[in-house]
Design an enzyme around this catalytic site. Structure first.
Site, PDB file in Angstrom:
ATOM      1  N   GLY A   1       0.681  -1.025  -0.093  1.00 54.74           N
ATOM      2  CA  GLY A   1      -0.042   0.216  -0.012  1.00 54.74           C
ATOM      3  C   GLY A   1       0.743   1.576   0.020  1.00 54.74           C
ATOM      4  O   GLY A   1       1.939   1.751  -1.073  1.00 54.74           O
ATOM      5  N   SER A   2       0.562   2.095   0.395  1.00 48.54           N
ATOM      6  CA  SER A   2       0.498   3.756   0.589  1.00 48.54           C
ATOM      7  C   SER A   2       2.540   3.788   1.505  1.00 48.54           C
ATOM      8  O   SER A   2       3.468   4.782   1.390  1.00 48.54           O
ATOM      9  CB  SER A   2       0.270   4.309   0.689  1.00 48.54           C
ATOM     10  OG  SER A   2      -1.512   4.573   0.600  1.00 48.54           O
TER      11      SER A   2
END
Length: 574
Positions: A291-292
């Site tokens: 993810g981020s």
């Protein structure tokens, strides 16, 4: 010669004595023959038994191997993590057992768990040596001795014992019944040199030099306990964490839950307190869409290229369209954002545009430079190759920039974060002690010191004003910074918004970086009505709790003087 005459009979005394003497001599000769036969039989049996004892194997395994030792494993402070203890193991010589049925019945009075039919077959026949029961206690050994069954004996062999139990199971691994490593650092030691020492008998009965690991058992305990709490607090199916010294590459703590008990390997894959045991190491063997947290990597590559500056601004008013798909922000500001704002607001749109400014091919090349497309060199045998496309299309490059469409391990991420905060020097992680001088010989420059300073600023800013605020509340004073990542898990062929994978990648203290850490929580649920299931509320909080407890152990003093140390602020933003 005396002759006595009595009536018509004449008796010779000397002749009578001769007759009795001859009879006595004959009897003596027969006794001698009988004794020779008896001693000959006994001697023959002794020779036979002597020949049997010279057998150097038990069921094909050399006794030297059975009795071989393993070196003690110690943590960085000399605390024992794995040691050998000497235990008796029972074997039988079926050819010497006189009454098999009696032996079976007597043995089962001491070892009732032995199957009667199995034991009877075991003790029948003319085999030299067969195992009956291994790794017994001295008390059981004494009881079996008292049974007085011929054909049973003991050999003293080594049994591996792990004083900390499950806390370091995925680091240490385990050994089999023959004391041979099957996973973890135990298997690595065997593959490296220990097996050779054992095979030639040099390890037998000798005091071996202890193996010092880089692990700090104090930090390991905190990591393990906090992850256990996370499983319950967030009703997660799994959790894991790893902490690394950014200057030396030493792994200070590594834990993966669910886990197993190395003192009882038979518990693998069995339920333990309602949680299924698992030998799967999520830090090294697990590859995930992180993810981020990948936005830190994208910005590091872009800033280091010179094509993007930290003062640049990017239009994040509208989603980025690829064919019939549009990529938008989770909680979008939908305005023009500066680079620090792209980071602290975790803007997918802004990150894609930063990557596009860098160029998809240069972005892919940067991932190769920091080793995201290769297995991390590491001692544990439980490793898995990441899944990173060899070439990026526009859409794959876009999704990869914020951590979707490619899968790497948490070990990949912690190594990258360590390099980004350590003036851009990447160092291979290790489970063995390594000095900073030794580590410097292994340094590989991946970004410039100035880019590293900018990344440290962004990570600290995110802790104070972005998605890391929950973490910072718990670790206040220890100048932690980091980035959250909340990835939707793939269920079937589609992403599920109900099942998420939470990550927090951090470093501390950012004014003088010493440690990098990655924490993952798999499928977390909301803790309460005021919380959420995005990473800041779980993996971030776990990070804060760990730092708050271990920083004093590691000699890091708290500092509440400034919210954002001015040394972290790039000149362009002051």
């Amino acid at each position: 010669m005396a002759i006595i005459t009595e009536g018509a009979e004449t008796i010779s005394l000397d002749g009578g004595r001769k007759s009795r003497g001859n009879l006595t001599k004959a009897r003596i000769r027969w006794v001698i023959v009988a004794l020779l036969l008896v001693f000959g039989t006994v001697g023959g049996r002794l020779i036979q038994l002597g020949a049997t004892v010279t057998d150097s194997t038990i069921e094909g395994i050399e006794r030297d191997v059975i009795t071989a030792s393993r070196p003690p494993v110690l943590d960085r402070n000399g605390l024992e993590m794995a040691v050998d203890i000497r235990v008796p193991s029972l074997f039988a010589e079926p050819r010497r057992i006189i009454d098999v049925e009696e032996a079976v019945q007597k043995l089962r009075t001491v070892l009732p768990d032995l199957n009667e039919d199995w034991l009877r077959k075991r003790l029948t026949g003319d085999k030299g040596f067969v195992w009956v029961k291994r790794e017994l206690t001295p008390a059981i050994e004494e009881k079996i001795f008292q049974l007085g069954i011929p054909g049973l004996d003991f050999v003293t062999e080594s049994k591996r014992f792990y004083p900390s139990g499950q806390e370091a199971s995925h680091i240490l691994g385990s050994v089999n019944i023959d004391n041979q490593g099957t996973m973890g650092i135990e298997k690595h030691m065997d593959d490296d040199s220990l097996a050779l020492l054992q095979s030639i008998g040099l390890a037998r009965g000798n005091e071996m030099t202890p193996v010092n690991l880089s692990i700090d058992l104090r930090v390991q305990h905190v990591m393990y306990e906090t992850l256990q709490d996370a499983l319950v607090r967030y009703k997660a199916i799994a959790a894991a964490g790893v902490m690394m010294d950014v200057k030396t590459g030493e792994i200070v703590a590594l834990a993966s839950l669910p886990d197993f008990d190395p003192n009882n390997p038979s518990t693998l894959f069995q339920d333990y307190n309602g949680v299924k045991n698992d030998r799967f190491n999520r830090i090294t063997s697990g590859i995930y869409e992180l993810g981020s947290t990948f936005k830190t990597i994208t910005l590091a590559g872009a800033l280091d290229s010179g094509k993007v500056r930290i003062t640049d601004r990017f239009d994040a008013r509208f989603g980025v369209r690829f064919g019939r798909f549009t990529i938008d922000d989770f909680h979008g500001k939908h305005r023009v954002l500066s680079v620090p704002e792209v980071y602290k607001y975790s803007s997918n749109i802004g990150t894609i545009k930063i990557m596009q400014q860098l160029g998809k091919d240069d972005f892919r090349a940067f991932l190769g430079r920091i080793g995201m497309d290769k297995t991390v060199p590491f001692e544990l045998p439980e490793m898995r190759k990441p899944k990173v496309p060899d070439k990026f299309s526009e859409i794959v490059a876009a999704t990869s920039s914020f951590g979707h469409g490619l899968s790497v391990s948490p070990l990949h991420m912690v190594r990258a974060v360590a390099a980004f905060v350590n003036d851009g020097n990447m160092v291979p992680p290790t489970l063995y002690k390594r000095s900073e001088a030794e580590a410097r010989q292994l340094y590989e420059r991946v970004i410039s010191p100035s880019t590293s300073a900018e990344i440290r600023y962004l990570m600290r800013l995110n802790a104070l004003e972005g998605s890391g605020t929950q973490m910072n509340k718990l670790a206040n004073g220890y100048r932690v910074g980091g980035k959250t990542g909340t990835a939707e898990k793939v269920v079937g062929r589609t992403y599920s918004s109900d099942k998420t994978f939470a990550v927090f990648a951090s470093a501390f203290p950012l004014d003088n970086p010493r440690y990098a850490m990655v924490v993952i929580v798999d499928e977390p649920q909301d803790e309460n009505a005021q919380s959420g299931h995005t990473a800041g509320w779980n993996a971030g909080q776990v990070t804060g709790r760990v730092v708050q407890r271990v920083a004093p152990m590691l000699g890091i003093a708290p500092d509440f003087s400034e919210m954002l140390d001015t040394s972290l602020v790039p000149v362009e933003l002051r």
